[in-house]
Design an enzyme around this catalytic site. Structure first.
Site, PDB file in Angstrom:
ATOM      1  N   ARG A  17      -9.722  -1.354  15.318  1.00  0.00           N
ATOM      2  CA  ARG A  17      -9.882  -0.504  14.122  1.00  0.00           C
ATOM      3  C   ARG A  17     -10.870  -1.210  13.190  1.00  0.00           C
ATOM      4  O   ARG A  17     -12.021  -0.832  13.114  1.00  0.00           O
ATOM      5  CB  ARG A  17      -8.535  -0.295  13.406  1.00  0.00           C
TER       6      ARG A  17
ATOM      7  N   MET B  28      11.237  24.985   3.212  1.00  0.00           N
ATOM      8  CA  MET B  28      10.463  24.241   2.205  1.00  0.00           C
ATOM      9  C   MET B  28      11.368  23.475   1.231  1.00  0.00           C
ATOM     10  O   MET B  28      11.101  22.316   0.906  1.00  0.00           O
ATOM     11  CB  MET B  28       9.547  25.200   1.429  1.00  0.00           C
TER      12      MET B  28
ATOM     13  N   TYR C 118      14.880  30.449   9.083  1.00  0.00           N
ATOM     14  CA  TYR C 118      13.669  31.018   9.693  1.00  0.00           C
ATOM     15  C   TYR C 118      13.664  30.790  11.208  1.00  0.00           C
ATOM     16  O   TYR C 118      13.989  29.699  11.684  1.00  0.00           O
ATOM     17  CB  TYR C 118      12.426  30.357   9.103  1.00  0.00           C
TER      18      TYR C 118
ATOM     19  N   LYS D 283       0.854  -1.200   0.000  1.00  0.00           N
ATOM     20  CA  LYS D 283       0.000   0.000   0.000  1.00  0.00           C
ATOM     21  C   LYS D 283       0.886   1.245   0.000  1.00  0.00           C
ATOM     22  O   LYS D 283       2.100   1.151   0.236  1.00  0.00           O
ATOM     23  CB  LYS D 283      -0.938  -0.024   1.214  1.00  0.00           C
TER      24      LYS D 283
HETATM   25  C1  LIG Z   1      -3.755  -5.491   8.064  1.00  0.00           C
HETATM   26  C2  LIG Z   1      -2.314  -5.169   7.922  1.00  0.00           C
HETATM   27  N1  LIG Z   1      -1.447  -6.159   7.759  1.00  0.00           N
HETATM   28  C3  LIG Z   1      -0.125  -5.942   7.626  1.00  0.00           C
HETATM   29  C4  LIG Z   1       0.385  -4.651   7.656  1.00  0.00           C
HETATM   30  C5  LIG Z   1       1.866  -4.432   7.539  1.00  0.00           C
HETATM   31  O1  LIG Z   1       2.371  -3.859   8.714  1.00  0.00           O
HETATM   32  P1  LIG Z   1       3.921  -3.545   8.878  1.00  0.00           P
HETATM   33  O2  LIG Z   1       4.248  -2.514   7.867  1.00  0.00           O
HETATM   34  O3  LIG Z   1       4.050  -3.033  10.263  1.00  0.00           O
HETATM   35  O4  LIG Z   1       4.610  -4.835   8.643  1.00  0.00           O
HETATM   36  C6  LIG Z   1      -0.494  -3.588   7.831  1.00  0.00           C
HETATM   37  C7  LIG Z   1       0.020  -2.219   7.889  1.00  0.00           C
HETATM   38  O5  LIG Z   1      -0.599  -1.279   8.236  1.00  0.00           O
HETATM   39  C8  LIG Z   1      -1.882  -3.848   7.968  1.00  0.00           C
HETATM   40  O6  LIG Z   1      -2.761  -2.861   8.135  1.00  0.00           O
END
Ligand SMILES: Cc1ncc(COP(=O)(O)O)c(C=O)c1O
Length: 358
Positions: free
Chosen positions: A130, A302, A254, A35
């Site tokens: 969550r 920046m 700054y 991701k």
């Molecule tokens: C459901 C889930 N699995 C695995 C991971 C991977 O976590 P990490 O980057 O700490 O290994 C994440 C990361 O947010 C996650 O949300």
């Protein structure tokens, strides 16, 4: 000439880190988490470096579709499932596997006819609070999903809140106990471990692991990446573009946050917060200057930041500066800015030139 700032992605480091994850939990298959554009490293790089992974896992639909266009043929998990019923069309068309974590998503699967049933992952909330069904709901939801014509297979997963420590509740053992109780008797594959659990709790057995940050050379807890055998997958590199000589009492930048207590030379580096370097990085944040450690001075602006040239007397315009990466752990830089390596690697800005090596 182009601006000297570049983010280098090291494919060989990503490959080595994936090997480490697979060796840590022998026999488990691996969802490589990609991701946020592979934690800032680039999805195209991820498909090359993680060719040995068993699947890729992410949350963004447009990116998942792009993975298919890039030629990724193995499984893809959508870790937040459908946001709306229309997403089911993409799931089917691109053979994506959704995580199902709330009742509304079950209803979407119930009411949307599909030409081909989906492999889905039932997420259980064992204490992270969550995403996920409560343990008491799991048996019923599992049977409900199994019975749907739109579902081919159901696997089971949960996510740990504190796999990097034993001292914060809920700990891994508590979450695993809740998971086992909720899923007792269910015949399904399971997926549990993130990076912290993969590296620090390899005794946890599951069919699949889901490492993310470790694949990019980030440490998931307090231990250093190097001590865990991880290699940095991104080097953020730039150059000195100007120098100044400060007299005692002169300040820089700054807010005049840094005031020289003796005469000194400083360098101005082409990298600022608009590039993703954290503005909160305080005086003393380490950088490498021609490979030698020195420090940030004063406020990051920046497009520029200021460094102490004292440890490298012959440093000048054009000298190399490593902001993080090879020789300088991203987690160490992050801690000087009150954050974690995850945030820095994900935040490198689109204007930063990219290079892929290895
Ligand atoms: C459901 C889930 N699995 C695995 C991971 C991977 O976590 P990490 O980057 O700490 O290994 C994440 C990361 O947010 C996650 O949300």
């Amino acid at each position: 000439m182009s601006r000297p700032l570049v983010a280098i992605t090291h494919l060989d480091a990503m490959q080595a880190n994936l090997r480490l994850a697979r060796q840590a939990v022998p026999g488990a298959r691996t969802w490589a988490v990609v991701k946020a554009d592979a934690y800032g490293h680039g999805l195209a790089s991820a498909t090359r470096a993680f060719a040995a992974a068993d699947g890729l896992s992410l949350i963004e639909y447009d990116r998942a579709i792009w993975l298919r266009e890039l030629g990724w043929q193995k499984p893809i998990m959508m870790m937040q499932g459908m946001y709306r019923a229309a997403d089911i069309d993409s799931l089917v068309r691109y053979d994506l596997q959704p995580v199902i974590h709330h009742a509304g998503q079950c209803r979407m699967l119930e009411t949307t006819p599909v030409p081909r049933p989906l492999d889905v992952h039932l997420k259980i909330n064992t204490g992270m609070n969550r995403l996920g069904f409560m343990p008491s709901q799991v048996q019923q939801v599992f049977q409900q999903l199994k019975a749907l014509p739109s579902v081919r297979s159901v696997s089971l997963m949960t996510h740990f809140a504190n796999a990097d420590t034993h001292s914060t509740a809920p700990d891994v053992d508590t979450q695993i106990a809740a998971f086992r109780e909720a899923t007792a008797g269910l015949d399904a594959e399971i997926s549990l471990s993130n990076s912290a659990a993969t590296l620090l709790q390899p005794q946890i057995k599951s069919d699949w692991i889901r490492p993310g940050v470790m694949l990019y050379g980030g440490a998931p807890g307090a231990q250093t990446a190097a001590s865990l055998g991880l290699q940095p997958a991104m080097t953020l590199q730039s150059q000195v573009i100007a120098t100044q000589s400060l007299r005692t009492g002169d300040s820089v930048g700054y807010g005049s946050l840094f005031v020289a207590d003796k005469p000194m030379r400083i360098g101005i580096v082409a990298c600022g917060y608009a590039d993703g370097y954290p503005r909160l990085a305080a005086t003393g944040t380490p950088v490498l200057l021609n490979g030698v450690r020195t420090r940030v001075l004063g406020r990051v602006s920046m497009d520029m930041l200021n460094i102490d040239l004292s440890p490298v007397p012959d440093a000048d315009v054009g000298s190399d500066v490593t902001l993080w990466g090879e020789g300088l752990p991203i987690d160490e830089v992050a801690s000087h800015a009150g954050t974690i390596g995850y945030e820095l690697m994900c935040a490198v800005a689109p204007r930063v030139r990219r290079e892929v090596r290895g």
